[in-house]
Design a protein around this motif. Structure first.
Motif, PDB file in Angstrom:
ATOM      1  N   SER A  13       0.816  -1.226   0.000  1.00 31.26           N
ATOM      2  CA  SER A  13       0.000   0.000   0.000  1.00 31.26           C
ATOM      3  C   SER A  13       0.844   1.267   0.000  1.00 31.26           C
ATOM      4  N   LEU A  14       2.083   1.186   0.495  1.00 26.86           N
ATOM      5  CA  LEU A  14       2.955   2.362   0.528  1.00 26.86           C
ATOM      6  C   LEU A  14       3.672   2.587  -0.793  1.00 26.86           C
ATOM      7  N   CYS A  15       3.529   1.686  -1.715  1.00 26.70           N
ATOM      8  CA  CYS A  15       4.220   1.780  -3.000  1.00 26.70           C
ATOM      9  C   CYS A  15       3.716   2.995  -3.784  1.00 26.70           C
ATOM     10  N   PRO A  16       4.612   3.818  -4.307  1.00 27.44           N
ATOM     11  CA  PRO A  16       4.193   4.991  -5.096  1.00 27.44           C
ATOM     12  C   PRO A  16       3.281   4.583  -6.255  1.00 27.44           C
ATOM     13  N   GLY A  17       2.206   5.319  -6.409  1.00 29.01           N
ATOM     14  CA  GLY A  17       1.291   5.047  -7.509  1.00 29.01           C
ATOM     15  C   GLY A  17       0.240   3.998  -7.213  1.00 29.01           C
ATOM     16  N   ILE A  18       0.314   3.384  -6.031  1.00 23.83           N
ATOM     17  CA  ILE A  18      -0.712   2.408  -5.646  1.00 23.83           C
ATOM     18  C   ILE A  18      -1.628   3.053  -4.614  1.00 23.83           C
ATOM     19  N   GLY A  19      -2.749   3.555  -5.098  1.00 19.19           N
ATOM     20  CA  GLY A  19      -3.735   4.137  -4.203  1.00 19.19           C
ATOM     21  C   GLY A  19      -4.702   3.076  -3.712  1.00 19.19           C
ATOM     22  N   ALA A  20      -5.731   3.534  -3.034  1.00 23.10           N
ATOM     23  CA  ALA A  20      -6.684   2.599  -2.432  1.00 23.10           C
ATOM     24  C   ALA A  20      -7.381   1.730  -3.474  1.00 23.10           C
ATOM     25  N   ILE A  21      -7.765   2.319  -4.596  1.00 27.30           N
ATOM     26  CA  ILE A  21      -8.497   1.561  -5.606  1.00 27.30           C
ATOM     27  C   ILE A  21      -7.583   0.560  -6.310  1.00 27.30           C
ATOM     28  N   THR A  22      -6.371   1.002  -6.666  1.00 28.08           N
ATOM     29  CA  THR A  22      -5.413   0.083  -7.289  1.00 28.08           C
ATOM     30  C   THR A  22      -5.041  -1.040  -6.338  1.00 28.08           C
ATOM     31  N   PHE A  23      -4.915  -0.705  -5.060  1.00 25.30           N
ATOM     32  CA  PHE A  23      -4.594  -1.721  -4.053  1.00 25.30           C
ATOM     33  C   PHE A  23      -5.653  -2.813  -4.040  1.00 25.30           C
ATOM     34  N   GLU A  24      -6.925  -2.423  -4.087  1.00 30.80           N
ATOM     35  CA  GLU A  24      -7.991  -3.416  -4.064  1.00 30.80           C
ATOM     36  C   GLU A  24      -7.995  -4.273  -5.323  1.00 30.80           C
ATOM     37  N   LYS A  25      -7.616  -3.676  -6.455  1.00 32.85           N
ATOM     38  CA  LYS A  25      -7.520  -4.453  -7.689  1.00 32.85           C
ATOM     39  C   LYS A  25      -6.420  -5.504  -7.571  1.00 32.85           C
ATOM     40  N   LEU A  26      -5.288  -5.114  -6.989  1.00 31.15           N
ATOM     41  CA  LEU A  26      -4.192  -6.059  -6.783  1.00 31.15           C
ATOM     42  C   LEU A  26      -4.586  -7.135  -5.781  1.00 31.15           C
ATOM     43  N   ARG A  27      -5.303  -6.716  -4.771  1.00 30.79           N
ATOM     44  CA  ARG A  27      -5.734  -7.666  -3.748  1.00 30.79           C
ATOM     45  C   ARG A  27      -6.694  -8.706  -4.327  1.00 30.79           C
ATOM     46  N   ALA A  28      -7.434  -8.295  -5.361  1.00 32.54           N
ATOM     47  CA  ALA A  28      -8.331  -9.240  -6.026  1.00 32.54           C
ATOM     48  C   ALA A  28      -7.551 -10.288  -6.818  1.00 32.54           C
ATOM     49  N   ILE A  29      -6.321  -9.952  -7.196  1.00 33.92           N
ATOM     50  CA  ILE A  29      -5.470 -10.895  -7.919  1.00 33.92           C
ATOM     51  C   ILE A  29      -4.860 -11.912  -6.969  1.00 33.92           C
ATOM     52  N   ASP A  30      -4.356 -11.424  -5.842  1.00 35.97           N
ATOM     53  CA  ASP A  30      -3.725 -12.302  -4.863  1.00 35.97           C
ATOM     54  C   ASP A  30      -3.604 -11.549  -3.553  1.00 35.97           C
TER      55      ASP A  30
END
Length: 366
Positions: A13-30
């Motif tokens: 979540s602290l990664c630059p460019g990964i906001g809340a919405i992108t984080f949830e998309k990644l979380r849906a992957i794994d």
């Protein structure tokens, strides 16, 4: 959630460019604990950029470990969106922070809350109203939530503390960088009796762009938002906008038509916000919602709305707390667009839905 999971959550979540919405998309992957152990090729395959891959592999561990070290202090917590301790109301909103840093009384985040916001350069009357109303809300068992800013925010926090009530301050900086500096003492008192909350690492300094985003947390934690005093371009209107999009009730206190400090509130009232002339005006409206906060529901208002007993249940079942356009509702229900518009108008007149930017949402009062 285990320390290993929190560490992974923070690294991603602290990664630059990964906001809340992108984080949830990644979380849906794994799960984050798996993703942070992906190879460079695997991270690239799920859409991460080279600089993000480098961050996750080389820089994220140190930052996440610093955050965990901060949380070892007394009454300090890190709660992730995958944790049962995460505020349930906030979790229902779009763009909810992947992680929250909290200092103070953690259980307060699930207590019924009323957000109070307004001008930093408020009138004496506005400051008095904020303090008095906050005290009354606190005495009725509500936690008063605001943004620790000068003016209305600070007096709302103070009003709750005056009556030994609880209050939550959401910061636009890290919790070790209290802003404004003159509210350092107030923040300390809030940490003792209430809670300080931030989505930023404790060491992050205040930045202008943090404050509008902070407002979505203020409204997302709360059952309703009361705007006490605001100009036409006040940041408080951002909070009100977030509240409407999140399906929360918005309330506003009117004032003189000749005073610019009230134009924002008047605009909100003209747009459908509830006019407030006394604390009872707000308390009576949200009374039916106060039992929600200790229960995690599939959707925010399911326990208040029996869709089968309401008109147009098929349409209503497809309206949620996120704005849904008319054409999408027509596709989902297989009802002609013109008929959908007619049904939405009737539902809006009955108080079941409300039109916002981007479509329709369930109205907070159900």
């Amino acid at each position: 959630m285990s320390e290993a999971h929190i560490l992974a959550w923070l690294r991603l979540s602290l990664c630059p460019g990964i906001g809340a919405i992108t984080f949830e998309k990644l979380r849906a992957i794994d799960s984050p604990i798996n993703i942070v152990n992906y190879t460079k090729q695997e991270l690239t395959a799920i859409g991460l950029k080279p600089n993000q891959v480098v961050f996750i592999h080389q820089q994220s561990i140190a930052l996440a470990e610093q955050a965990l070290a901060w949380a070892e202090g007394e009454h300090r917590f890190i709660v992730t969106s995958g944790d049962s301790l995460y505020p349930p109301l906030l979790s229902e909103t779009r763009g909810a922070p992947p992680a929250l840093f909290i200092e103070g009384q953690l259980p307060l985040l699930t207590k019924p809350q009323i957000a109070m916001v307004g001008s930093r350069n408020a009138t004496v009357e506005g400051l008095d109203i904020a303090r008095r109303y906050a005290g009354i809300f606190a005495q009725h068992g509500y936690c008063v939530t605001s943004g620790l800013a000068l003016g209305i925010d600070g007096h709302a926090h103070q009003g709750a503390l005056d009556v030994q009530g609880s209050t939550i301050a959401v910061l636009g900086s890290g919790l070790s960088q209290v802003y404004p500096a003159r509210h350092q003492s107030l923040a300390s008192r809030i940490a003792e009796r209430g809670a300080l909350v931030s989505e930023h690492l404790p060491s992050v300094k205040p930045r202008a762009e943090h404050f509008p985003r902070r407002n979505r947390i203020v409204s997302g934690l709360s059952l309703a938002v009361l705007v006490v005093e605001a100009t036409e371009k006040s940041g408080s209107l951002i909070t009100a906008k977030y509240a409407a999009e999140q399906g929360r009730d918005v309330f506003a206190i009117p004032g003189s038509i000749h005073h610019p400090f009230h134009t924002g509130c008047h605009s909100l009232i003209k747009s459908g916000a509830c006019l407030v002339q006394s604390p009872d005006d707000l308390l009576s409206e949200i009374e039916s919602l106060t039992n929600w906060s200790k229960k995690v529901q599939p959707t925010l208002f399911d326990q208040f709305i029996d869709k089968e007993e309401l008109p147009f249940p098929d349409l209503l079942a497809n309206v949620g707390i996120e704005a849904t356009p008319v054409d999408i509702l027509a596709q989902k229900t297989h009802i002609p667009v013109q008929e959908v518009m007619q049904q939405l108008l009737e539902l809006e007149l009955l108080g079941h839905v409300v039109a916002v930017n981007g479509g329709y949402i369930l109205k907070g009062r159900g």
